[in-house]
Enzyme design. Sequence first.
Site, PDB file in Angstrom:
ATOM      1  CE1 TYR A  33       1.135  -0.221   4.406  1.00  0.00           C
ATOM      2  CE2 TYR A  33       0.136   1.945   4.316  1.00  0.00           C
ATOM      3  CZ  TYR A  33       0.930   1.023   4.967  1.00  0.00           C
ATOM      4  OH  TYR A  33       1.536   1.350   6.149  1.00  0.00           O
ATOM      5  NE  ARG A  52       6.868   4.262   0.383  1.00  0.00           N
ATOM      6  CZ  ARG A  52       6.692   5.138   1.350  1.00  0.00           C
ATOM      7  NH1 ARG A  52       7.719   5.516   2.102  1.00  0.00           N
ATOM      8  NH2 ARG A  52       5.520   5.675   1.579  1.00  0.00           N
ATOM      9  NE  ARG A 100      -5.949 -19.056   4.913  1.00  0.00           N
ATOM     10  CZ  ARG A 100      -5.036 -19.871   5.416  1.00  0.00           C
ATOM     11  NH1 ARG A 100      -5.046 -21.145   5.089  1.00  0.00           N
ATOM     12  NH2 ARG A 100      -4.103 -19.409   6.233  1.00  0.00           N
ATOM     13  CG  HIS A 102       0.092 -20.644   2.956  1.00  0.00           C
ATOM     14  ND1 HIS A 102      -0.972 -21.425   3.332  1.00  0.00           N
ATOM     15  CD2 HIS A 102       0.446 -19.959   4.059  1.00  0.00           C
ATOM     16  CE1 HIS A 102      -1.253 -21.215   4.600  1.00  0.00           C
ATOM     17  NE2 HIS A 102      -0.400 -20.327   5.076  1.00  0.00           N
ATOM     18  CE  LYS A 147       3.223   3.388   3.204  1.00  0.00           C
ATOM     19  NZ  LYS A 147       3.371   3.456   4.646  1.00  0.00           N
ATOM     20  CD  GLU A 179      10.163   2.125  10.070  1.00  0.00           C
ATOM     21  OE1 GLU A 179       9.976   3.086   9.299  1.00  0.00           O
ATOM     22  OE2 GLU A 179      10.092   0.940   9.709  1.00  0.00           O
ATOM     23  CG  LEU A 203       8.317   2.529   4.551  1.00  0.00           C
ATOM     24  CD1 LEU A 203       8.052   1.357   3.618  1.00  0.00           C
ATOM     25  CD2 LEU A 203       7.056   3.290   4.832  1.00  0.00           C
TER      26      LEU A 203
HETATM   27  N1  PDD Z   1       2.993   5.334   7.175  1.00  0.00           N
HETATM   28  N2  PDD Z   1       7.678   4.204   8.674  1.00  0.00           N
HETATM   29  C1  PDD Z   1       6.522   3.531   8.756  1.00  0.00           C
HETATM   30  C2  PDD Z   1       6.506   2.221   9.450  1.00  0.00           C
HETATM   31  C3  PDD Z   1       5.355   4.071   8.180  1.00  0.00           C
HETATM   32  O1  PDD Z   1       4.204   3.383   8.254  1.00  0.00           O
HETATM   33  C4  PDD Z   1       5.404   5.346   7.548  1.00  0.00           C
HETATM   34  C5  PDD Z   1       4.195   5.980   6.926  1.00  0.00           C
HETATM   35  C6  PDD Z   1       6.641   6.015   7.511  1.00  0.00           C
HETATM   36  C7  PDD Z   1       6.798   7.350   6.847  1.00  0.00           C
HETATM   37  O2  PDD Z   1       6.768   7.232   5.460  1.00  0.00           O
HETATM   38  P1  PDD Z   1       6.319   8.441   4.525  1.00  0.00           P
HETATM   39  O3  PDD Z   1       7.156   9.608   4.871  1.00  0.00           O
HETATM   40  O4  PDD Z   1       6.580   7.944   3.162  1.00  0.00           O
HETATM   41  O5  PDD Z   1       4.858   8.688   4.796  1.00  0.00           O
HETATM   42  C8  PDD Z   1       7.760   5.409   8.063  1.00  0.00           C
HETATM   43  C9  PDD Z   1       1.739   5.759   6.581  1.00  0.00           C
HETATM   44  C10 PDD Z   1       1.466   7.204   6.662  1.00  0.00           C
HETATM   45  C11 PDD Z   1       0.620   4.870   7.123  1.00  0.00           C
HETATM   46  O6  PDD Z   1       0.867   3.684   7.261  1.00  0.00           O
HETATM   47  O7  PDD Z   1      -0.477   5.367   7.374  1.00  0.00           O
END
Ligand code: PDD
Length: 279
Positions: A33, A52, A100, A102, A147, A179, A203
């Site tokens: 996503y 990304r 379903r 895997h 992501k 993070e 991420l």
């Molecule tokens: N998340 N790290 C993680 C684990 C994140 O989920 C996000 C953003 C970021 C920051 O990434 P960016 O600057 O590209 O938004 C870092 C989004 C906003 C979410 O999951 O809602």
Amino acid sequence: MPDVAFVNGTFMPLAEATVSIEDRGFQFGDGVYEVVRTYQGRPFALDAHLARLERSAAALDLMPSYSRLEWTGHILEGIRRAAYPEAKIYMQLTRGVAPREHTYPADVAPTVVMTVRELHPLDKSVQEAGVEAMTTEDIRWGRCDIKSVNLLANVFARQQAKQARAFEAILVKEGLVTEGAVSNVMVVQGGTVVTAPEGPRILSGVTRAVVLELARSGGLPVQERCISQAELYSADEVFLTGTTVEVLAVVRVDGRVIHDGRPGPITRRLAADFTGLVG
Ligand code: PDD
């Protein structure tokens, strides 16, 4: 104006949008996503987000359903239909609908979903005062650079933060800050901006890259290296970056006051530079 959804090429009100219970996103979290926001009605750093999304999809061997140009068209159309002052766009791509099992199904079309909802910016007072964060063990898997919609560890961390009345959970793996649960974490030490390096443990945030570029072009030294939990507590400044948090000062971590408990000068400067860039 109702929230807008887009499912496999068709726009509809969000309340009418559905996907199959056999969707692999629902069954396995087998999908990726993106979250993009608008400023003055225009999506911010859209190309970086779409790049990304392509990287995340490729890591799962998912075929990109749309080119960047096609995505851009759908996103602009969604923003136009929703007609909010500012919008938050969520895009999700899963491996599709199949019984379903895997292993990857053959010849299944990915499910492509987008929602466009109203974006409520953070309160100015919160931005000015800074927020409190808590640390928690980073129990996520070994490919946090993807992501992926598998967010259970992030959900746990956010829930812990909520219960502790903290704004964000800062994740720590083997004593090192990775993070935030929904953001990247940066600290300032003796005038240097320090943040965890890109790699499978984080991420790589679009906002992170923008802010590091603002720091470098503004003449601030930047280090992409691991930060220990002890360094986090003793940092001159701590801040978060992300699509939803922008550049946000952290003034307390686990109840310990960071420096004098107020957003520091470098955080304020980078936040102002960021506002200048998007304004
Ligand atoms: N998340 N790290 C993680 C684990 C994140 O989920 C996000 C953003 C970021 C920051 O990434 P960016 O600057 O590209 O938004 C870092 C989004 C906003 C979410 O999951 O809602």
